[in-house]
Enzyme design. Structure first.
Site, PDB file in Angstrom:
ATOM      1  CG  HIS A  34      32.166  77.208  26.045  1.00  0.00           C
ATOM      2  ND1 HIS A  34      32.360  77.787  27.281  1.00  0.00           N
ATOM      3  CD2 HIS A  34      30.820  76.958  25.961  1.00  0.00           C
ATOM      4  CE1 HIS A  34      31.190  77.888  27.910  1.00  0.00           C
ATOM      5  NE2 HIS A  34      30.246  77.405  27.126  1.00  0.00           N
ATOM      6  CE1 TYR A  44      20.834  71.918  22.935  1.00  0.00           C
ATOM      7  CE2 TYR A  44      20.656  69.810  21.825  1.00  0.00           C
ATOM      8  CZ  TYR A  44      20.075  70.986  22.245  1.00  0.00           C
ATOM      9  OH  TYR A  44      18.755  71.259  21.969  1.00  0.00           O
ATOM     10  CD  GLU A  45      27.976  75.675  24.502  1.00  0.00           C
ATOM     11  OE1 GLU A  45      28.363  76.215  23.461  1.00  0.00           O
ATOM     12  OE2 GLU A  45      27.606  76.314  25.502  1.00  0.00           O
ATOM     13  CB  SER A  46      26.803  69.675  27.251  1.00  0.00           C
ATOM     14  OG  SER A  46      25.708  69.277  26.450  1.00  0.00           O
ATOM     15  N   GLY A  47      28.611  68.215  24.677  1.00  0.00           N
ATOM     16  CA  GLY A  47      29.248  66.990  24.202  1.00  0.00           C
ATOM     17  C   GLY A  47      28.310  65.950  23.623  1.00  0.00           C
TER      18      GLY A  47
END
Lengths: 250, 269, 269, 250
Positions: free
Chosen positions: C104, D49-52
């Site tokens: 990612h 979370y890696e979604s921001g």
């Protein structure tokens, strides 16, 4: 209606934006011209300021590139790194509009230091700001400078920002993507790079100004283009719009 | 986690002699109140970092707090020169000032690299400019895929970054909006972060365009109402353009400058 | 300036056979309606780019639209495998699928480089991972200041990026909020940008956390209400978690999959 | 109150977050454990979370790392590049919490491909996601994995994410700043790296589970630490909190 050379300079600078969609605006004279263009020749012009505003529509002239109204009236406000990386560097801006302290015949700019001669310390100017990358990355560059031997010089003491380097082909060699400076708009007329030599030559004079006067106010031996035009005087509308803007300014 | 301190305590605990200090804010949110406290506490030998030194650094430089300036545009925006900055550079008064000078794009990317904890950043910049010849923090790097040569700038990682923001909650979470400039990057690039705010509130209700710095990325929060004056805080105060104009005559003369600083900074607060 | 078109016109004018296409949205705002239109128009030989291929690319891959996938995590989030993706990779059905695989962090930085029109980006990544040995778009670069070796990833610049957003105004300015993911970078990295929106409104009143893409950075806007389903559009729709669960049995079997696509995509709209 | 091995695994994983301030959360088992920790041992735990999202406080277990509630309840929502560059890479996160398909004795992870033997195509796993940089950049790493020879293997078919590489000193040699994996929490007990060899050894067993059972379910010859602890059974509070979370989940 009477007008000053400074007013015609600003009006003429605004006119140069007639075909532009987006303009990266330096503070001072460029900002006045770009805001005037939005009120005259180019109502839809998108103003971009290095403080991070895309599409500012100020109702008065900002004093600095970070006045609150620039943000309040913008389509989007982004961070400073984003404005430089995603918008300017990415080549999305049609016109970069710059002022300058010293300009040479190839439209290179010095805004860093002035050589005051032997034994004297260098004179300090503000520095580069956004100019090196604005001049590199915009589709083309307009400059607005008061016409004097102090501003238009034979030799720069320091090259802060590259216009046409040392002549034709230099921008390509340096890998500068935009077309570079296409006009230096002054209070006496307009200088444009000669298509062959890239040297700034006189292409337009304000009404009542002679080529000799312009040459006299230029630090290099200024050549005159074969057909020098006369700048249209400001219209009543242009002048009214400019004065309204300035009156509302800080 | 951010501690909520008085401005005096916050400066005393975070800003040390010899530090590299960034006080950021692109015209907006310039932390003047904190800078004045640094001057009052007599912190010296600072390396000052800031894209646009502005009046805030003119004051620090004029008071002899700085030994070096890292910057990209040093003027009084819309007015003219920074006279104390020029006097230091040209005449070494009150002490010589070393310079590391960049373009805005270069400085912005130096902060980005700093916030990302990378040693450098890549940009298309400085091509043909003499700037590259004067700075040890400008170099080049070659793309391993295309072979193209690009500019590289060294990361900047201040010991302390000081910024001003609209508000914080009681846990020390900070919220700012309007022109967010380089505030986030400057804060995240630093070892220690001091934020002055207009007020402490119970809850940071979401605001359009707001940046939030979580409490755990900030070290001290201090309340300083109107703490950006003569700069401004969107939603709270407006830019005092008259002061910027007035600064020009005040700062032209060394004695006038010193008298002004004595009356308005040293003997204030 | 963005043109406001029907979804059919927008896809027909912007998405061409053989294109590199990014359809982005990190769980949120995934442009399913546009992908279905691409399938209906029979556009093929695509190189598909997306951090999280998700069900949207499972559908495109299963229908044979793609020859290559550039990605960093290919699963059905919270459910399990993407069966069409696996079938294509493992068995070449309905056609073989070339892969370029990243983490990612690597993919995110490839988009950042693309949006910045730099040929590469630098990160601390891939150290010790076998990923670097399989991808021609992962390399290394040395810091010219410290000598440290860091990972470099090649920029990604799609021919077309397709994203979904909450709304646009009549001039084609686009506004999105909530998890903004990699939407802005993916859009700005592309040659052409297609945005589907829930609705067109008279004015984009400011919203907390909103990203605005000015009309002049977008090529076409098409209205597609609920156009992210089974993904969602914050403020308009909620994620259809049941659909994600239901996709598992639908997609396990080639014939069940094809029948579903025929009924719900090819013969729909 | 009776409980399942999976429930104790999740409870035990939550307990491992007792001292953490910030946690970068992978989806699935790690997300369940991290959310449980916020309801039990560590109410102030900051979930990233890696979604921001920074500081998500979901009221139910998210199915994906991008569920709307993660954003709606966050202290801040940032872009995906920002979460990886400014927050993870910059070393601001205390604990990275990961699941895994295949783990070897040095806590390296494969989530890319499975070798199915000669003549058969590689089996495809989802890929790396955020794991390589989470494992590199967080202060330390926790893993939660179901205990089986399929998951805990003698040799990885592909190294997606480095744990301790090939043993002591490898992380430093590779320039990985964090301490790396400190515990692999399973449904039979806990494996931790031996301080000398960095090899995962059995340090804790669930009540009623023997070291032989754990060894049998491990793909390498699992060593047992000198003093193996017994995992505390879940308290009534822990179990209630976990079941409430799960019931509200998707």
């Amino acid at each position: 209606m009477s007008w000053t050379p400074d007013e015609l300079m600003t009006v003429n600078a605004a006119r140069a934006l007639a075909g532009a969609r987006t303009c990266f605006v330096g503070i001072g004279l460029p900002s006045a011209a770009a805001n005037l263009a939005r009120r005259t020749v180019r109502p839809g012009l998108v103003l971009i300021y290095e403080s991070g505003t895309l599409g500012s529509k100020p109702s008065r002239l900002p004093l600095s590139i970070g006045d609150g109204e620039l943000a309040d009236t913008a389509d989007a406000v982004v961070s400073v790194p984003e404005i430089f990386n995603y918008w300017l560097q990415a080549g999305r801006i049609d016109v970069g509009f710059l002022g300058a302290a010293q300009v040479d015949r190839y439209a290179n700019i010095n805004t860093t230091v002035i050589d005051r001669g032997p034994g004297r310390p260098e004179g300090r100017l503000p520095g580069a700001g956004g100019a090196p990358e604005i001049a590199a990355g915009c589709g083309k560059v307009l400059m607005v400078v008061r016409h004097s031997r102090r501003n238009l010089v034979e030799r720069l003491d320091f090259v802060t920002t590259v216009g046409h380097g040392s002549g034709p082909g230099d921008r390509a060699r340096l890998g500068l993507p935009g077309a570079g400076p296409v006009a230096v708009i002054t209070d006496l007329g307009v200088l444009r790079p000669d298509p062959e030599t890239a040297e700034l030559v006189l292409t337009e004079l304000h009404p009542g100004v002679s080529a000799e006067q312009a040459a006299e106010a230029t630090g290099w031996k200024l050549r005159t283009a074969p057909d020098v035009g006369e700048t249209e005087p400001p219209t009543a509308e242009e002048l009214a719009a400019l004065r309204e803007l300035s009156d509302r300014g800080a | 986690m951010a501690e909520i301190l008085s401005l005096r305590e916050a400066v005393a605990s975070l800003v040390r002699p010899g530090d590299t200090v960034a006080m950021e804010g692109f015209t907006h949110l310039i932390p003047f109140a904190a800078a004045h406290e640094v001057i009052r506490q007599g912190v010296t030998d600072l390396t000052l970092v800031r894209m646009t030194p502005d009046v805030i650094y003119d004051q620090l430089i004029g008071m002899g707090a700085a030994r070096k300036l890292v910057f990209s545009w040093g003027g009084n925006p819309g007015v003219g020169s920074l006279h104390r900055f020029r006097d230091a550079v040209e005449n070494g008064w009150p002490r010589p000032l070393e310079l590391d000078e960049h373009s805005h794009a270069g400085m912005a990317n130096r902060y980005v690299a700093g916030a990302s904890r990378l040693p450098f950043a890549v940009l298309r910049g400085y091509r043909g400019s003499d700037l590259a010849t004067r700075s040890p923090t400008i170099s080049t790097v070659r793309c391993p895929f295309t072979g193209e040569e690009l500019a590289a700038v060294a990361a900047v990682n201040p010991d302390v970054t000081v910024i001003h923001a609209q508000r914080a909650d009681r846990d020390g979470n900070v919220q700012l909006w309007g022109l967010v400039g380089i505030q986030k990057e400057a804060a995240l690039a630093a070892e220690r972060v001091l934020v002055t705010v207009e007020e402490i509130v119970d809850a940071l209700d979401p605001r359009p365009g707001a940046v939030v710095l979580p409490s755990w990325s900030v070290h001290a929060v201090a309340v300083a109402p109107n703490g950006a004056h003569p700069s401004y805080t969107a939603g709270y105060t407006v830019r005092d353009n008259d002061f910027y104009q007035a600064w020009d005559p005040i700062s032209r003369d060394r004695d006038t400058f010193l008298a002004w600083m004595r009356a308005h900074v040293l003997e204030a607060a």
